[in-house]
Scaffold this active site. Structure first.
Site, PDB file in Angstrom:
ATOM      1  N   ARG A  71      62.774  20.609 -26.723  1.00 55.25           N
ATOM      2  CA  ARG A  71      63.764  20.234 -27.731  1.00 55.25           C
ATOM      3  C   ARG A  71      64.991  19.565 -27.099  1.00 55.25           C
ATOM      4  O   ARG A  71      65.867  19.069 -27.824  1.00 55.25           O
ATOM      5  CB  ARG A  71      64.224  21.477 -28.496  1.00 55.25           C
ATOM      6  CG  ARG A  71      63.116  22.201 -29.206  1.00 55.25           C
ATOM      7  CD  ARG A  71      63.662  23.402 -29.928  1.00 55.25           C
ATOM      8  NE  ARG A  71      64.638  23.000 -30.918  1.00 55.25           N
ATOM      9  CZ  ARG A  71      64.352  22.654 -32.160  1.00 55.25           C
ATOM     10  NH1 ARG A  71      63.097  22.665 -32.554  1.00 55.25           N
ATOM     11  NH2 ARG A  71      65.280  22.303 -32.997  1.00 55.25           N
ATOM     12  N   ASN A  79      72.810  24.241 -32.412  1.00 54.07           N
ATOM     13  CA  ASN A  79      71.972  23.043 -32.530  1.00 54.07           C
ATOM     14  C   ASN A  79      72.378  22.353 -33.823  1.00 54.07           C
ATOM     15  O   ASN A  79      72.404  23.004 -34.866  1.00 54.07           O
ATOM     16  CB  ASN A  79      70.502  23.488 -32.568  1.00 54.07           C
ATOM     17  CG  ASN A  79      69.545  22.401 -33.033  1.00 54.07           C
ATOM     18  OD1 ASN A  79      68.544  22.688 -33.654  1.00 54.07           O
ATOM     19  ND2 ASN A  79      69.853  21.174 -32.744  1.00 54.07           N
ATOM     20  N   GLY A  80      72.717  21.072 -33.749  1.00 50.77           N
ATOM     21  CA  GLY A  80      73.146  20.361 -34.951  1.00 50.77           C
ATOM     22  C   GLY A  80      74.428  19.612 -34.676  1.00 50.77           C
ATOM     23  O   GLY A  80      74.777  19.364 -33.516  1.00 50.77           O
ATOM     24  N   GLU A 107      57.578   5.530 -24.468  1.00 52.74           N
ATOM     25  CA  GLU A 107      58.100   6.894 -24.367  1.00 52.74           C
ATOM     26  C   GLU A 107      57.775   7.531 -23.026  1.00 52.74           C
ATOM     27  O   GLU A 107      58.621   8.160 -22.411  1.00 52.74           O
ATOM     28  CB  GLU A 107      57.482   7.780 -25.470  1.00 52.74           C
ATOM     29  CG  GLU A 107      58.032   7.561 -26.859  1.00 52.74           C
ATOM     30  CD  GLU A 107      57.420   8.523 -27.865  1.00 52.74           C
ATOM     31  OE1 GLU A 107      58.167   9.185 -28.583  1.00 52.74           O
ATOM     32  OE2 GLU A 107      56.178   8.626 -27.944  1.00 52.74           O
ATOM     33  N   HIS A 119      54.031 -16.669 -33.955  1.00 57.05           N
ATOM     34  CA  HIS A 119      55.287 -17.072 -34.604  1.00 57.05           C
ATOM     35  C   HIS A 119      56.494 -16.703 -33.740  1.00 57.05           C
ATOM     36  O   HIS A 119      57.438 -16.086 -34.213  1.00 57.05           O
ATOM     37  CB  HIS A 119      55.385 -16.441 -35.986  1.00 57.05           C
ATOM     38  CG  HIS A 119      54.268 -16.845 -36.894  1.00 57.05           C
ATOM     39  ND1 HIS A 119      54.179 -18.102 -37.442  1.00 57.05           N
ATOM     40  CD2 HIS A 119      53.161 -16.178 -37.303  1.00 57.05           C
ATOM     41  CE1 HIS A 119      53.082 -18.181 -38.181  1.00 57.05           C
ATOM     42  NE2 HIS A 119      52.440 -17.025 -38.108  1.00 57.05           N
ATOM     43  N   LYS A 173      61.548  16.490 -28.573  1.00 57.91           N
ATOM     44  CA  LYS A 173      60.403  16.514 -29.470  1.00 57.91           C
ATOM     45  C   LYS A 173      60.828  16.482 -30.927  1.00 57.91           C
ATOM     46  O   LYS A 173      60.218  15.828 -31.758  1.00 57.91           O
ATOM     47  CB  LYS A 173      59.561  17.766 -29.207  1.00 57.91           C
ATOM     48  CG  LYS A 173      58.306  17.760 -30.049  1.00 57.91           C
ATOM     49  CD  LYS A 173      57.149  18.346 -29.320  1.00 57.91           C
ATOM     50  CE  LYS A 173      55.847  18.086 -30.016  1.00 57.91           C
ATOM     51  NZ  LYS A 173      55.375  16.710 -29.852  1.00 57.91           N
TER      52      LYS A 173
HETATM   53  C1  G6P Z   1      61.027  12.276 -31.946  1.00 56.67           C
HETATM   54  C2  G6P Z   1      59.951  12.202 -30.882  1.00 56.67           C
HETATM   55  C3  G6P Z   1      58.829  11.264 -31.374  1.00 56.67           C
HETATM   56  C4  G6P Z   1      58.318  11.747 -32.719  1.00 56.67           C
HETATM   57  C5  G6P Z   1      59.430  11.778 -33.759  1.00 56.67           C
HETATM   58  C6  G6P Z   1      58.987  12.362 -35.101  1.00 56.67           C
HETATM   59  O1  G6P Z   1      61.715  11.073 -32.002  1.00 56.67           O
HETATM   60  O2  G6P Z   1      60.467  11.723 -29.659  1.00 56.67           O
HETATM   61  O3  G6P Z   1      57.784  11.286 -30.423  1.00 56.67           O
HETATM   62  O4  G6P Z   1      57.302  10.901 -33.154  1.00 56.67           O
HETATM   63  O5  G6P Z   1      60.490  12.599 -33.254  1.00 56.67           O
HETATM   64  O6  G6P Z   1      58.749  13.725 -34.969  1.00 56.67           O
HETATM   65  P1  G6P Z   1      58.061  14.622 -36.078  1.00 56.67           P
HETATM   66  O7  G6P Z   1      58.148  16.031 -35.560  1.00 56.67           O
HETATM   67  O8  G6P Z   1      58.848  14.461 -37.343  1.00 56.67           O
HETATM   68  O9  G6P Z   1      56.659  14.165 -36.226  1.00 56.67           O
END
Ligand code: G6P
Length: 606
Positions: A27, A101-102, A483, A499, A601
């Site tokens: 996280r 967190n937030g 990534e 294009h 994540k």
């Molecule tokens: C973050 C991660 C991405 C992921 C996205 C959506 O930006 O780095 O790899 O696709 O969140 O996450 P979710 O949990 O909503 O699928």
């Protein structure tokens, strides 16, 4: 984002606490820290910049005595990555400590007021106002709980907060608003955490806190109350479906590879989801105006679904990236917003759902994490059952979402009468060939893909190209490459190349083309035209295609030939091959595979 955790027990908990933030590291991982009450009037805080293992060793986290503690792993938003900005943050008298967190959106105003009142701030974070505010209210009421609630009532923005105080050494106080927080109930300890990966090694029993509620957690009890009224709230104790082994690496060098290898199982789970659930969702998509939303990988998955609905489902839905949703979408009671999210916590996607609800739209979601905010927000839910996905990059969850959405689109087609039940069944039968074909790809093609990745690892620019349903696969594959390997990659429709972007083609720009099977003749020919255009300009072209009769066309520089399989499943298998290409490129470049720089994540901030 960030991960927060707390442990309370009768014995020493430092090691468990460190384990909790280690499990939450996906996280956020730029800095981390722990705070512990242990009989002294001052809370002990140790923190620093770096990953949990490194900081924990350097700062000797595990040697902290105490049975009530909180911890944090950070993904910086307010304030640079410094030791001072790392959490936990403490009050002036060091009698309160918080992790958060937030984003506290009114932090500047609160900081100015608290500074005027004599509080000394040590960090640049928005978080620090929380703890000074609690300290301020405590001086008036001398009650930790009252001070906590009074402080929370002043906070604006989004937050999950865990707080300890030397005045109440046997309690952890916590609260959430639009950021995840969950209580774990163990046999000899209780836990609070951003998600249950934190404590899954110790207990599978969990209680979810809702927005507008706070909780007081002791080692053998917990109480949840409404912030507005102070009334006790009764919440069901849930048994979590995942166990700790599922979240271990199991002999693989990285979670990413482990999760790629889990895809055959995950596809079967997606195919085994109750038909009635798929049918219900499909019916809603037919009755309403469908808008699909997700972000990052899940946006590309919704784009893939857009093609499936258009080709098989009889109508073309909108697919909107959830970060732009509020600026673009105009919903009403006839709309259905279907969100796709692995974590179920992504702020942008949650916000899209909230905007949709405010505009009286119906909501649905496909998510992987049980009890997540999205799972609890929507009117209709499909749980993926893909098991924990620990690597920051989504692989197995994304493939599962593709399968589930394909099933929904096929069912929508049957309901609309654009395809027959027989045809839908034939396509589902095709999907059942995927697990075996993935096994064979992993067994027979990994070595070759590794060789290509190594040979091309000096290349800094890639184009990923596809047409029709292969186009979102190309975009998702480019995102994966960016990534994990930090190599520049762009995904685009192959028809779009000419294009403008074609001007970039030279020996320093590689292309990957996701080729449709030959039986999709028009599509195949159109894709081949793009290949020829690249070839004519001297660019390297990697083709990814199913094994078919005859040799692959000689214009490709390299070809990844996937095992013979029904043509319908080509894009799903191509995505797996591209995952391997990104993985092996990142391995060659010695990247931080499971926790790439700057990512997290679950992005739970705007
Ligand atoms: C973050 C991660 C991405 C992921 C996205 C959506 O930006 O780095 O790899 O696709 O969140 O996450 P979710 O949990 O909503 O699928």
């Amino acid at each position: 984002m960030c991960g927060i955790a707390g442990v309370i027990s009768l014995g020493d908990i430092a090691e468990r606490l460190v384990q909790c933030i280690h499990n939450l590291e996906y996280r956020g991982y730029d800095s981390c820290g722990v705070a512990m009450v242990n009989g002294s009037p001052h809370i002990h805080v140790r923190k620093n910049i770096g990953a949990v293992a490194e900081v924990s060793e350097k700062e000797r986290f595990s040697s902290l005595a105490g049975h009530t503690g909180i911890a944090h792993t950070r993904w910086a938003t307010h304030g640079k990555v410094t030791r001072e900005n790392a959490h936990p943050h403490s009050s002036c008298a060091a009698d309160f400590s918080v992790t958060h967190n937030g984003i506290i959106s009114n932090h500047e105003r609160l900081r100015a007021r608290l500074t005027r009142d004599g509080h000394k701030f040590l960090s640049e974070t928005d978080t620090e106002v929380i703890v000074h505010l609690v300290e301020d209210y405590f001086m008036k009421s001398m009650s930790v709980e009252k001070a906590f609630v009074a402080a929370i009532r002043e906070l604006e923005g989004t937050y999950a907060v865990a707080m300890i105080s030397s005045h109440e050494p046997d309690r952890i106080f916590c609260v959430r608003k639009e950021s995840p927080l969950i209580i774990g109930l163990g046999t000899d300890a209780n836990y609070v955490a951003s998600d249950f990966n934190a404590f899954v090694d110790h207990t599978k029993k969990a209680v979810f806190i809702e927005d507008g509620e706070y909780a007081v957690v002791a080692h053998d009890s917990h109480s949840i109350k409404s912030i507005a009224t102070g009334e006790a709230v009764c919440r069901e104790v849930l048994e979590l479906p995942w166990d700790s082994e599922m979240a271990q690496k199991g002999g693989f060098p990285h979670y990413m590879l482990k999760e790629i290898y889990e895809q055959p199982t995950v596809v079967n789970s997606a195919l085994d989801i109750d038909e009635a659930k798929i049918e219900n969702l499909a019916r809603l998509t037919v009755e309403k105006n469908l808008v699909l939303t997700g972000v990052g990988t899940t946006f590309y998955i919704t784009q893939f679904a857009q093609y499936m609905f258009s080709i098989y489902g009889g109508a073309t839905p909108l697919a909107l990236s959830s970060d732009e949703f509020r600026h673009l979408a105009r919903m009403n009671k006839d709309s259905l917003v279907l969100a796709v999210s692995q974590s179920g916590e992504t702020y942008d996607t949650l916000t899209a759902l909230r905007v949709a609800k405010n505009q009286r739209a119906s909501t649905a979601a496909i998510v992987n994490v049980m009890g997540s905010s999205m799972a609890r927000t929507v009117d209709s839910l499909i749980l993926q059952g893909s098991g924990p996905e620990i690597c920051v990059l989504s692989t197995k969850a994304a493939l599962s979402q593709m399968i589930i959405l394909t099933r929904v689109a096929l069912e929508a087609g049957v309901l609309r009468g654009t395809i027959t039940r027989k045809e839908a069944n034939a396509r589902i039968k095709d999907l059942r060939a995927i697990p075996d074909a993935i096994e064979r790809t992993l067994n027979e093609k990994s070595g070759f893909i590794h060789t290509i990745a190594k040979a091309q690892s000096h290349i800094n620019h890639w184009l990923f190209l596809g047409r029709e349903r292969y186009y979102p696969v190309a975009r998702e594959s480019a995102l994966k490459m960016k990534e994990v390997s930090y190599v520049h990659a762009e995904g685009m429709p192959s028809g779009f190349l000419k294009h403008g972007t074609i001007a970039l083609i030279d020996e320093k720009m590689n292309s990957v083309v996701f080729m449709p099977p030959k039986e999709q003749k028009e599509l195949y020919d159109l894709s081949m035209s793009s290949v020829e255009e690249i070839r004519a300009r001297g660019g390297y072209i990697l083709g990814i295609m199913l094994e078919e009769k005859g040799k692959p066309p000689g214009v490709f520089s390299d070809v990844i030939t996937l095992p013979k399989a029904p043509s319908f499943v080509a894009p799903y298998l191509q995505m797996v091959a591209a995952q391997l290409l990104s993985y092996f490129t990142a391995v060659t470049l010695k990247r931080n595979i499971d926790r790439p720089r700057s990512l997290a994540k679950s992005v739970t901030v705007a």
